[in-house]
Design a protein around this motif. Sequence first.
Motif: not given
Length: 446
Positions: A46-63
């Motif tokens: 699971s990967v997500a951009s640094k600026e994104t936030s929310g429940d779906n990204e809590k367990s995602a790896s931040i880019i």
Amino acid sequence: MAAQENTFPPEIWTEIVECSPQQTLVALSRVCSMLSVEVRKVLLRSVASKETSGDNEKSASIIYRPWAFHDMLVKEDTNWRSTIRFAKLNWLGEYLDKDGKDALIGRAKPVADHLIFKTAMMLSECAHLHDFQVNSRSLTIATAMLNTKPLQITSLSFSLPHRYSWEDLYRIFEIPTLSTLVVKNLLSPDRPAFRFPPPIPDELHLKSAISNIQDLTLDECGPLTSAIVPMFKWPRNLRKLDYSPSRSKCEPYWRGILRRMGDISDAIDLSVHVLSPVKDSLEELEFDLGLDRHWILPFRTGGLFQSFANMSKLTVPVELIMHSRGLSQSRLDRPFYTSLPHDLQELTLKFTILTSWHPRPAHSELQTNQCLLSDPAHRFFDELSDIAMHKEEFFPSLKQLILTEDGERPFLVKCVHTKHSLEDLRSSGIQVVQGDWYRQSRETWV
């Protein structure tokens, strides 16, 4: 790590990696090649951009470094196509590449040269990508992606430019994997104050049930008019709609109707009727009129949301449905609760009008825990008590009533009348959730 020092079996290391936070995983990846492989499997899931936030990204790896992430995809040192399951890319923000230069292109360069664009195109090759969210800057970018290759985007967000094509917007609705769409700055094509957008083409009027979108957000938009009805025919099973109009875009519309007709009642009923193509599928609705909170316009409404058979959650301005405010009245001479869906489970009332609920003078000797029978606050809670009295007949499934604010706080008093009304609601099985909108004792009367 020397081979003789690694006494843990690979299965234990796998469990350790699964339970470690991102910072620890980055450190572990530098210990040895075996851990590096295991860590990448977890980080890339699971990967997500640094600026994104929310429940779906809590367990995602931040880019943190999009340029380095893109290089990793290009080099193909790891089997990312079969590893990545969730990805979220945010177009906003300017990054620096490894040389300290702007990694994102300027306006004059082609959209296809944009770093995030190229990253999105590569991620669309993932074999097991179940959730792919892209926050693009505009419809132009989203259209350019569609023109490049088929996308398996599940969530898309963009803002409409001043001039846009309904055909391009229709193509977005047609994306087979798209289930969530956020559109900003949508304007109805019949607004006389604007040359754009043009009317919806006749061939698109005939299209229906072609989209898999289930969650639609219209943010900072104009008013709902009959000219935009064909768009609501495109989704085959729209379950959630968040319509949050811009007051600056809607005010000229309401002023024009008031000037021509002397009444906005029919236009309010029409705004709800525009949603009739989705009334049988819609389960959650957040609805607003876009009326400026300084306006006090009496109107009479029809059935409003009564025909929405499957709606379980509804968020509306209190002035739209509650008659005690003195603005809305039923043209059918029925109580307010008859305009609510029968299967409603959660009702949220937003206070939007910037006027005092207490027309008493500043020198009043009443205490803050007292109120007059003539107070709008008292009449409002009296009306809320009717929900408890008629719950079983009109909405037996109602479990929660949320009272919240929108902008400035209205002036309400904690008094014995409101206390009794709230007790009636709770005794009927309705949980009352209140925002911080009560008048505090330290405040002065206005």
